[in-house]
Design a protein around this motif. Structure first.
Motif, PDB file in Angstrom:
ATOM      1  N   LEU A 139       0.670  -1.299   0.443  1.00 20.07           N
ATOM      2  CA  LEU A 139       0.078   0.024  -0.024  1.00 20.07           C
ATOM      3  C   LEU A 139       0.844   1.421   0.340  1.00 20.07           C
ATOM      4  CD1 LEU A 139      -2.532   1.240  -0.260  1.00 20.07           C
ATOM      5  CD2 LEU A 139      -2.881   1.457   3.175  1.00 20.07           C
ATOM      6  N   LEU A 140       2.207   1.482   1.417  1.00 21.34           N
ATOM      7  CA  LEU A 140       2.859   2.596   1.454  1.00 21.34           C
ATOM      8  C   LEU A 140       3.968   2.724  -0.316  1.00 21.34           C
ATOM      9  CD1 LEU A 140       4.184   4.667   2.743  1.00 21.34           C
ATOM     10  CD2 LEU A 140       5.821   3.391   3.352  1.00 21.34           C
ATOM     11  N   PRO A 141       4.325   2.140  -0.861  1.00 23.02           N
ATOM     12  CA  PRO A 141       4.359   2.533  -2.539  1.00 23.02           C
ATOM     13  C   PRO A 141       3.448   2.987  -3.666  1.00 23.02           C
ATOM     14  CG  PRO A 141       5.333   0.315  -1.917  1.00 23.02           C
ATOM     15  CD  PRO A 141       4.370   0.724  -0.132  1.00 23.02           C
ATOM     16  N   ALA A 142       2.243   2.361  -2.880  1.00 25.29           N
ATOM     17  CA  ALA A 142       1.264   2.872  -4.626  1.00 25.29           C
ATOM     18  C   ALA A 142       0.852   4.094  -4.096  1.00 25.29           C
ATOM     19  CB  ALA A 142       0.726   1.657  -4.227  1.00 25.29           C
ATOM     20  N   VAL A 143       0.884   4.242  -2.746  1.00 22.39           N
ATOM     21  CA  VAL A 143       0.333   5.456  -2.677  1.00 22.39           C
ATOM     22  C   VAL A 143       1.222   6.765  -2.447  1.00 22.39           C
ATOM     23  CG1 VAL A 143      -0.267   7.488  -0.336  1.00 22.39           C
ATOM     24  CG2 VAL A 143      -1.027   4.985  -0.998  1.00 22.39           C
ATOM     25  N   GLN A 144       2.663   6.511  -2.319  1.00 21.02           N
ATOM     26  CA  GLN A 144       4.241   7.092  -2.787  1.00 21.02           C
ATOM     27  C   GLN A 144       4.224   7.156  -4.139  1.00 21.02           C
ATOM     28  OE1 GLN A 144       7.041   4.824  -0.838  1.00 21.02           O
ATOM     29  NE2 GLN A 144       6.424   6.870   1.203  1.00 21.02           N
ATOM     30  N   SER A 145       3.517   6.634  -5.011  1.00 19.58           N
ATOM     31  CA  SER A 145       4.102   7.000  -6.234  1.00 19.58           C
ATOM     32  C   SER A 145       2.523   7.854  -7.315  1.00 19.58           C
ATOM     33  CB  SER A 145       3.347   5.392  -7.642  1.00 19.58           C
ATOM     34  OG  SER A 145       2.407   5.220  -7.128  1.00 19.58           O
ATOM     35  N   ARG A 146       1.536   8.184  -6.051  1.00 18.17           N
ATOM     36  CA  ARG A 146       0.189   9.258  -6.187  1.00 18.17           C
ATOM     37  C   ARG A 146       0.435  10.279  -5.788  1.00 18.17           C
ATOM     38  NH1 ARG A 146      -1.461   3.742  -6.204  1.00 18.17           N
ATOM     39  NH2 ARG A 146      -2.652   2.644  -8.288  1.00 18.17           N
ATOM     40  N   THR A 147       0.501  10.444  -4.714  1.00 19.10           N
ATOM     41  CA  THR A 147       0.709  12.025  -3.836  1.00 19.10           C
ATOM     42  C   THR A 147       1.939  11.885  -2.902  1.00 19.10           C
ATOM     43  OG1 THR A 147      -0.030  12.706  -3.040  1.00 19.10           O
ATOM     44  CG2 THR A 147      -0.348  10.569  -2.015  1.00 19.10           C
ATOM     45  N   GLU A 148       2.028  13.088  -3.419  1.00 15.20           N
ATOM     46  CA  GLU A 148       3.379  13.744  -1.672  1.00 15.20           C
ATOM     47  C   GLU A 148       3.557  13.933  -0.449  1.00 15.20           C
ATOM     48  OE1 GLU A 148       6.850  16.896  -0.891  1.00 15.20           O
ATOM     49  OE2 GLU A 148       5.312  16.947  -3.148  1.00 15.20           O
ATOM     50  N   LEU A 149       3.334  12.719   0.318  1.00 13.72           N
ATOM     51  CA  LEU A 149       3.068  12.308   1.702  1.00 13.72           C
ATOM     52  C   LEU A 149       3.589  13.941   2.137  1.00 13.72           C
ATOM     53  CD1 LEU A 149       4.076   8.167   2.078  1.00 13.72           C
ATOM     54  CD2 LEU A 149       1.880   9.728   1.360  1.00 13.72           C
ATOM     55  N   PRO A 150       2.742  13.980   2.872  1.00  9.62           N
ATOM     56  CA  PRO A 150       2.871  15.199   4.290  1.00  9.62           C
ATOM     57  C   PRO A 150       3.768  15.000   6.030  1.00  9.62           C
ATOM     58  CG  PRO A 150       0.471  14.140   4.621  1.00  9.62           C
ATOM     59  CD  PRO A 150       1.407  13.380   3.647  1.00  9.62           C
ATOM     60  N   PHE A 151       4.149  13.926   6.039  1.00  9.42           N
ATOM     61  CA  PHE A 151       4.790  12.855   6.078  1.00  9.42           C
ATOM     62  C   PHE A 151       5.843  11.796   6.646  1.00  9.42           C
ATOM     63  CE2 PHE A 151       0.375  12.222   8.055  1.00  9.42           C
ATOM     64  CZ  PHE A 151       1.012  10.859   7.679  1.00  9.42           C
ATOM     65  N   LYS A 152       6.283  11.561   7.363  1.00 10.94           N
ATOM     66  CA  LYS A 152       7.633  10.574   6.876  1.00 10.94           C
ATOM     67  C   LYS A 152       6.059   9.113   7.730  1.00 10.94           C
ATOM     68  CE  LYS A 152      11.026   7.883   6.479  1.00 10.94           C
ATOM     69  NZ  LYS A 152      11.568   7.831   5.354  1.00 10.94           N
TER      70      LYS A 152
END
Length: 390
Positions: free
Chosen positions: A246-259
Motif C-alpha cells: 500500500l505504501l509505495p502505491a500511495v507514494q507513486s500517486r501523491t507526495e506524503l505530508p509526513f514520514k
C-alpha cells in the motif's frame, strides 16, 4: 530464384504468425504498468506465445467483470487476480490446476501460497504481507514506539488520540478483519466453511469495540477505502494496518505530508501474518497451449532481477531466493522478509470473498451502531451459511 526466396520467406512468416498462440490476460496492475512492460519484453524474446494484457481496474472491479464474463462465455483464458479470489475460482470449478514451475530458485514456501486444498492453482507474482503503518512524527512527539502486541496497541492508540484525531484507523472490510483475527491467533473459517461466531473472532471484534469506546478508533466502511486513506494522510488517524504494497502505491500517486514508518503487525503469541498478493490463473476453458504460454510468461516474471525490482518498487516479497538474498541487505527488505515464516493466506483456504457482504455488514453494525460483537457475528454467520447452501 529471387521470387522463390521471397515466396519461401512469405510462407515462413505466414506459418510463424499462424502458429503463434495469442493469450488475452486481464489484470489490475495498471495501464502501461509493470505487467504490461514485462508482457512486451516476453513477447519480444520469443515467437511462440503472445501475451495480450488488458487492464480492467482494481481487484473488486476485476472480480465483477470476471464474474459476468465467466457466466456469458466472454472471459479471457487467463488473468492476474488477488490471492483471496483464488478459492472462489477453485470452488466454482473455474480455475485449472497448474504444474509446479521447474525453477529451483523459487521459494517453495511462498509458491505454496498459490495452492488451494493442497493443489497449485495460482502462480504468485509477488506476496504482500500485513504490516503496521504509522505516522513517525506523531509517535516521536509522544515518545512512543510502534506496538508489538495488542495490549501495547490499545495503549499506544489511546495516547495518540485526541478530540480531532484517533489513534488507529480501521477499514471494516473482510481483508482488514481477517488480518486482525489472524494476528490474534484466530480464524474466520473452519474446514472451508465460515466460522465468524467463534470465540477468537468475537474477541477480536470486541477488542475493536474497546478501541472505539475509548475514542481511539476511526472506522471506515468497506466502500470508503479512499476516504480511509485520506484520514491517515490528513492526520485524522496515526496508525493503520494494511498490506505492505500500500505504501509505495500511495507514494507513486501523491507526495506524503509526513514520514510514514513500517513495522511488523502487532501479534499475539499464536498470531499469524496475513499474506495477500497477486497470482496468475488459467481458467478451466483455456486450452493446453495457453497454459504452457502462461508457464513460460511466469518463468520470465520469476527471473531474479525482475523479482528484485518488483520487491524494491512495490514491497512485494520476491519469489526468487536470489532476489530475497539481495533485498535482505536493505532495511525494508530485512523487515518484511523477517515475517516470512509467520505467513498464511488471508483467505485461510476458504472462499472468504463470497461471504464478505455479510461480514462487512456485521462489522459496521458492531463498530458504528454498537451492536454486541457476538450478536453481529452470529447474524453474519447465518447469512454466510445461507450463501454456502445456494
Amino acid at each position: 530464384m529471387r521470387a522463390l526466396i521471397l515466396l519461401w520467406v512469405l510462407v515462413f512468416l505466414g506459418t510463424e504468425a499462424f502458429s503463434q498462440v495469442n493469450i488475452p490476460l486481464w489484470h489490475t496492475l495498471g495501464e502501461g504498468g509493470l505487467l504490461e512492460w514485462e508482457a512486451q519484453a516476453f513477447n519480444e524474446g520469443q515467437r511462440r506465445y503472445r501475451i495480450q494484457p488488458r487492464f480492467v481496474g482494481d481487484y473488486r472491479e476485476l472480480g465483477v467483470l470476471l464474474t459476468a464474463a465467466l457466466r456469458n462465455g466472454t472471459a479471457p483464458p487467463a488473468a492476474q487476480v488477488e490471492l483471496g479470489f483464488l478459492p472462489v475460482l477453485v470452488r466454482e470449478g473455474l480455475a485449472q490446476p497448474l504444474p509446479e514451475p521447474s525453477n529451483p530458485d523459487l521459494d517453495p514456501e511462498l509458491l505454496r501460497l498459490g495452492e488451494v486444498g493442497g493443489r497449485l492453482y495460482g502462480y504468485p507474482l509477488g506476496i504482500s504481507l500485513a504490516v503496521l503503518f504509522y505516522n513517525q512524527e506523531a509517535l516521536r512527539a509522544r515518545r512512543l514506539q510502534p506496538p508489538q502486541n495488542f495490549s501495547q496497541l490499545l495503549e499506544v492508540a489511546e495516547r495518540l488520540s485526541s478530540r480531532s484525531a484517533k489513534g488507529l484507523l480501521f477499514s471494516a472490510d473482510v481483508y482488514s478483519f481477517a488480518l486482525w483475527v489472524l494476528a490474534r491467533g484466530g480464524s474466520l473459517s473452519f474446514q472451508g466453511r465460515p466460522a465468524f461466531s467463534g470465540s477468537e473472532a468475537v474477541s477480536a471484534l470486541e477488542l475493536l469495540q474497546i478501541l472505539e469506546r475509548q475514542g481511539s478508533l476511526q472506522v471506515r466502511s468497506a466502500q470508503e477505502l479512499f476516504a480511509a486513506g485520506a484520514d491517515f494522510l490528513r492526520t485524522k488517524a496515526f496508525l493503520a494496518l494494511g498490506p505492505s504494497t500500500l505504501l509505495p502505491a500511495v507514494q507513486s500517486r501523491t507526495e506524503l505530508p509526513f514520514k510514514v514508518g513500517i513495522s511488523p503487525i502487532p501479534l499475539e503469541p499464536k498470531g499469524k501474518v496475513a499474506a495477500s498478493g497477486s497470482v496468475l490463473v488459467v481458467f478451466r476453458h483455456a486450452p493446453e497451449e495457453v497454459r504452457k504460454g502462461i508457464e513460460g510468461f511466469y518463468q520470465h516474471l520469476a527471473e531474479s532481477n525482475r523479482q528484485l525490482a518488483l520487491a524494491q518498487g512495490a514491497y512485494y516479497l520476491p519469489l526468487s531466493l536470489k532476489a530475497q538474498r539481495s533485498w535482505s541487505r536493505e532495511e525494508v527488505g530485512r523487515l518484511l522478509l523477517g515475517q516470512k515464516t509467520k505467513l498464511v493466506p488471508w483467505h485461510q483456504d476458504s472462499p472468504l470473498a463470497l461471504w464478505a457482504p455479510a461480514l462487512e455488514e456485521a462489522l459496521e453494525k458492531a463498530l458504528k451502531a454498537r451492536m454486541p460483537a457476538r450478536q453481529a457475528l452470529e447474524e453474519a454467520q447465518r447469512k454466510a451459511l445461507a450463501v454456502e447452501r445456494r
